[in-house]
Design a protein around this motif. Structure first.
Motif, PDB file in Angstrom:
ATOM      1  N   LEU A  22     148.527  43.764  67.831  1.00 38.31           N
ATOM      2  CA  LEU A  22     147.129  43.380  67.960  1.00 38.31           C
ATOM      3  C   LEU A  22     146.945  41.977  67.404  1.00 38.31           C
ATOM      4  O   LEU A  22     147.602  41.599  66.430  1.00 38.31           O
ATOM      5  N   GLN A  23     146.046  41.227  68.000  1.00 40.00           N
ATOM      6  CA  GLN A  23     145.655  39.948  67.408  1.00 40.00           C
ATOM      7  C   GLN A  23     144.322  40.157  66.727  1.00 40.00           C
ATOM      8  O   GLN A  23     143.375  40.655  67.339  1.00 40.00           O
ATOM      9  N   TRP A  24     144.275  39.785  65.442  1.00 44.01           N
ATOM     10  CA  TRP A  24     143.037  39.954  64.686  1.00 44.01           C
ATOM     11  C   TRP A  24     142.242  38.665  64.727  1.00 44.01           C
ATOM     12  O   TRP A  24     142.776  37.574  64.524  1.00 44.01           O
ATOM     13  N   LEU A  25     140.947  38.792  65.021  1.00 39.41           N
ATOM     14  CA  LEU A  25     140.038  37.654  65.073  1.00 39.41           C
ATOM     15  C   LEU A  25     138.868  37.956  64.143  1.00 39.41           C
ATOM     16  O   LEU A  25     138.185  38.954  64.323  1.00 39.41           O
ATOM     17  N   GLY A  26     138.682  37.146  63.158  1.00 44.62           N
ATOM     18  CA  GLY A  26     137.604  37.410  62.218  1.00 44.62           C
ATOM     19  C   GLY A  26     137.427  36.272  61.255  1.00 44.62           C
ATOM     20  O   GLY A  26     137.949  35.178  61.439  1.00 44.62           O
ATOM     21  N   ASP A  27     136.716  36.550  60.186  1.00 40.84           N
ATOM     22  CA  ASP A  27     136.402  35.524  59.213  1.00 40.84           C
ATOM     23  C   ASP A  27     137.032  35.833  57.859  1.00 40.84           C
ATOM     24  O   ASP A  27     137.723  36.833  57.696  1.00 40.84           O
ATOM     25  N   LYS A  28     136.780  34.959  56.884  1.00 44.48           N
ATOM     26  CA  LYS A  28     137.354  35.132  55.552  1.00 44.48           C
ATOM     27  C   LYS A  28     136.845  36.384  54.857  1.00 44.48           C
ATOM     28  O   LYS A  28     137.466  36.884  53.937  1.00 44.48           O
ATOM     29  N   ALA A  29     135.721  36.891  55.287  1.00 44.68           N
ATOM     30  CA  ALA A  29     135.159  38.115  54.692  1.00 44.68           C
ATOM     31  C   ALA A  29     135.856  39.363  55.225  1.00 44.68           C
ATOM     32  O   ALA A  29     135.454  40.472  54.933  1.00 44.68           O
ATOM     33  N   GLN A  30     136.882  39.165  56.060  1.00 45.12           N
ATOM     34  CA  GLN A  30     137.676  40.258  56.611  1.00 45.12           C
ATOM     35  C   GLN A  30     136.937  41.065  57.680  1.00 45.12           C
ATOM     36  O   GLN A  30     137.368  42.153  58.036  1.00 45.12           O
ATOM     37  N   THR A  31     135.825  40.573  58.170  1.00 43.87           N
ATOM     38  CA  THR A  31     135.121  41.288  59.233  1.00 43.87           C
ATOM     39  C   THR A  31     135.474  40.650  60.570  1.00 43.87           C
ATOM     40  O   THR A  31     135.609  39.435  60.674  1.00 43.87           O
ATOM     41  N   GLY A  32     135.637  41.459  61.561  1.00 43.79           N
ATOM     42  CA  GLY A  32     135.968  40.949  62.876  1.00 43.79           C
ATOM     43  C   GLY A  32     136.442  42.056  63.784  1.00 43.79           C
ATOM     44  O   GLY A  32     135.997  43.196  63.688  1.00 43.79           O
ATOM     45  N   TYR A  33     137.392  41.708  64.637  1.00 45.03           N
ATOM     46  CA  TYR A  33     137.918  42.685  65.575  1.00 45.03           C
ATOM     47  C   TYR A  33     139.341  42.318  65.940  1.00 45.03           C
ATOM     48  O   TYR A  33     139.799  41.200  65.728  1.00 45.03           O
ATOM     49  N   SER A  34     140.035  43.285  66.485  1.00 45.26           N
ATOM     50  CA  SER A  34     141.395  43.089  66.978  1.00 45.26           C
ATOM     51  C   SER A  34     141.392  43.246  68.486  1.00 45.26           C
ATOM     52  O   SER A  34     140.615  44.029  69.040  1.00 45.26           O
ATOM     53  N   GLU A  35     142.266  42.505  69.137  1.00 48.25           N
ATOM     54  CA  GLU A  35     142.439  42.610  70.584  1.00 48.25           C
ATOM     55  C   GLU A  35     143.854  43.087  70.885  1.00 48.25           C
ATOM     56  O   GLU A  35     144.794  42.740  70.176  1.00 48.25           O
ATOM     57  N   GLY A  36     143.967  43.867  71.942  1.00 46.42           N
ATOM     58  CA  GLY A  36     145.284  44.333  72.334  1.00 46.42           C
ATOM     59  C   GLY A  36     145.302  44.862  73.751  1.00 46.42           C
ATOM     60  O   GLY A  36     144.290  44.814  74.468  1.00 46.42           O
ATOM     61  N   LYS A  37     146.465  45.382  74.132  1.00 40.39           N
ATOM     62  CA  LYS A  37     146.673  45.980  75.452  1.00 40.39           C
ATOM     63  C   LYS A  37     147.585  47.176  75.264  1.00 40.39           C
ATOM     64  O   LYS A  37     148.486  47.147  74.417  1.00 40.39           O
ATOM     65  N   ARG A  38     147.366  48.193  76.063  1.00 38.72           N
ATOM     66  CA  ARG A  38     148.300  49.322  76.090  1.00 38.72           C
ATOM     67  C   ARG A  38     148.102  50.084  77.397  1.00 38.72           C
ATOM     68  O   ARG A  38     147.103  49.908  78.090  1.00 38.72           O
ATOM     69  N   ILE A  39     149.060  50.915  77.717  1.00 41.51           N
ATOM     70  CA  ILE A  39     148.961  51.740  78.922  1.00 41.51           C
ATOM     71  C   ILE A  39     147.846  52.753  78.718  1.00 41.51           C
ATOM     72  O   ILE A  39     147.766  53.428  77.694  1.00 41.51           O
ATOM     73  N   ILE A  51     138.910  46.217  69.173  1.00 37.39           N
ATOM     74  CA  ILE A  51     138.576  47.222  68.178  1.00 37.39           C
ATOM     75  C   ILE A  51     137.792  46.539  67.074  1.00 37.39           C
ATOM     76  O   ILE A  51     138.309  45.630  66.416  1.00 37.39           O
ATOM     77  N   SER A  52     136.555  46.935  66.871  1.00 38.67           N
ATOM     78  CA  SER A  52     135.787  46.413  65.743  1.00 38.67           C
ATOM     79  C   SER A  52     136.347  47.060  64.484  1.00 38.67           C
ATOM     80  O   SER A  52     136.240  48.267  64.300  1.00 38.67           O
ATOM     81  N   ALA A  53     137.006  46.237  63.661  1.00 37.92           N
ATOM     82  CA  ALA A  53     137.681  46.781  62.485  1.00 37.92           C
ATOM     83  C   ALA A  53     137.943  45.684  61.466  1.00 37.92           C
ATOM     84  O   ALA A  53     137.814  44.494  61.774  1.00 37.92           O
ATOM     85  N   GLN A  54     138.340  46.082  60.304  1.00 38.04           N
ATOM     86  CA  GLN A  54     138.710  45.160  59.242  1.00 38.04           C
ATOM     87  C   GLN A  54     140.076  44.553  59.546  1.00 38.04           C
ATOM     88  O   GLN A  54     140.821  45.033  60.398  1.00 38.04           O
ATOM     89  N   LYS A  55     140.429  43.524  58.794  1.00 34.94           N
ATOM     90  CA  LYS A  55     141.707  42.843  58.970  1.00 34.94           C
ATOM     91  C   LYS A  55     142.885  43.761  58.662  1.00 34.94           C
ATOM     92  O   LYS A  55     144.001  43.530  59.122  1.00 34.94           O
ATOM     93  N   THR A  56     142.651  44.808  57.925  1.00 37.10           N
ATOM     94  CA  THR A  56     143.716  45.754  57.606  1.00 37.10           C
ATOM     95  C   THR A  56     144.169  46.530  58.838  1.00 37.10           C
ATOM     96  O   THR A  56     145.206  47.183  58.802  1.00 37.10           O
ATOM     97  N   GLY A  57     143.404  46.470  59.904  1.00 33.59           N
ATOM     98  CA  GLY A  57     143.803  47.101  61.154  1.00 33.59           C
ATOM     99  C   GLY A  57     142.988  48.328  61.487  1.00 33.59           C
ATOM    100  O   GLY A  57     142.114  48.751  60.733  1.00 33.59           O
ATOM    101  N   PRO A  58     143.272  48.916  62.642  1.00 36.99           N
ATOM    102  CA  PRO A  58     142.529  50.084  63.092  1.00 36.99           C
ATOM    103  C   PRO A  58     142.803  51.299  62.209  1.00 36.99           C
ATOM    104  O   PRO A  58     143.828  51.380  61.543  1.00 36.99           O
ATOM    105  N   THR A  59     141.863  52.222  62.272  1.00 43.30           N
ATOM    106  CA  THR A  59     141.971  53.469  61.517  1.00 43.30           C
ATOM    107  C   THR A  59     142.398  54.596  62.449  1.00 43.30           C
ATOM    108  O   THR A  59     142.470  54.422  63.673  1.00 43.30           O
ATOM    109  N   ALA A  60     142.624  55.756  61.871  1.00 43.17           N
ATOM    110  CA  ALA A  60     142.942  56.940  62.669  1.00 43.17           C
ATOM    111  C   ALA A  60     141.785  57.267  63.612  1.00 43.17           C
ATOM    112  O   ALA A  60     142.007  57.747  64.732  1.00 43.17           O
TER     113      ALA A  60
END
Length: 152
Positions: A22-39, A51-60
């Motif tokens: 995933l590529q994470w796009l966001g700001d220094k406050a760690q808010t943003g989203y990740s972009e990706g592709k999958r089947i 995925i609207s998520a923190q820089k730590t990545g997506p959750t379950a």
């Protein structure tokens, strides 16, 4: 983040067990989203998503949401059909969907930050054989389509 930081910063990539790279796009406050592709299992084709998520990545909950969309895809398309028909009816007189799977291909999914919320708002976009220059996007609240739009 200053203007030059934005221009010259290196992309931030995350690796997720379910979503892959995933590529994470966001700001220094760690808010943003990740972009990706999958089947996307219902079609066997690549689906782009964010995925609207923190820089730590997506959750379950984010991966469960994606799997829920895959499992519910036929019902979601059936529910979205009347909105798509109404929206395309503004462009094409007498428009009717004959075979959704052949006429519409999912290309993009937005996964909300609050993916576990049954009333979360999210979008699913489709390319269509009816107009190669436009994309049809359906906004859902939970499993209910709320509106459709044609972009292009």
């Amino acid at each position: 983040m200053g203007f030059f930081d934005f221009l010259f910063s290196k992309p931030v990539y995350l690796e997720d067990k379910f979503f892959g790279q995933l590529q994470w796009l966001g700001d220094k406050a760690q808010t943003g989203y990740s972009e990706g592709k999958r089947i996307f299992q219902p079609t066997g084709q690549v689906l782009e998503f964010n995925i609207s998520a923190q820089k730590t990545g997506p959750t379950a909950a984010h991966s469960a949401f994606f799997q829920w969309v895959e499992a519910q895809y036929p019902a979601l398309c059936g529910a979205a059909g009347p909105l798509i028909t109404a929206e395309f009816g503004k462009w094409i007189s007498g428009f009717q969907i004959q075979d959704f799977e052949r006429e519409f291909t999912p290309t993009f999914l937005s996964i909300p930050a609050n993916a576990a919320d049954p009333l979360a708002e999210w979008e699913l976009a489709f390319d269509t054989v009816h107009d190669q220059n436009h994309t049809v996007t359906v906004c859902f609240v939970g499993a209910t389509p709320v509106y459709g739009r044609v972009d292009g």
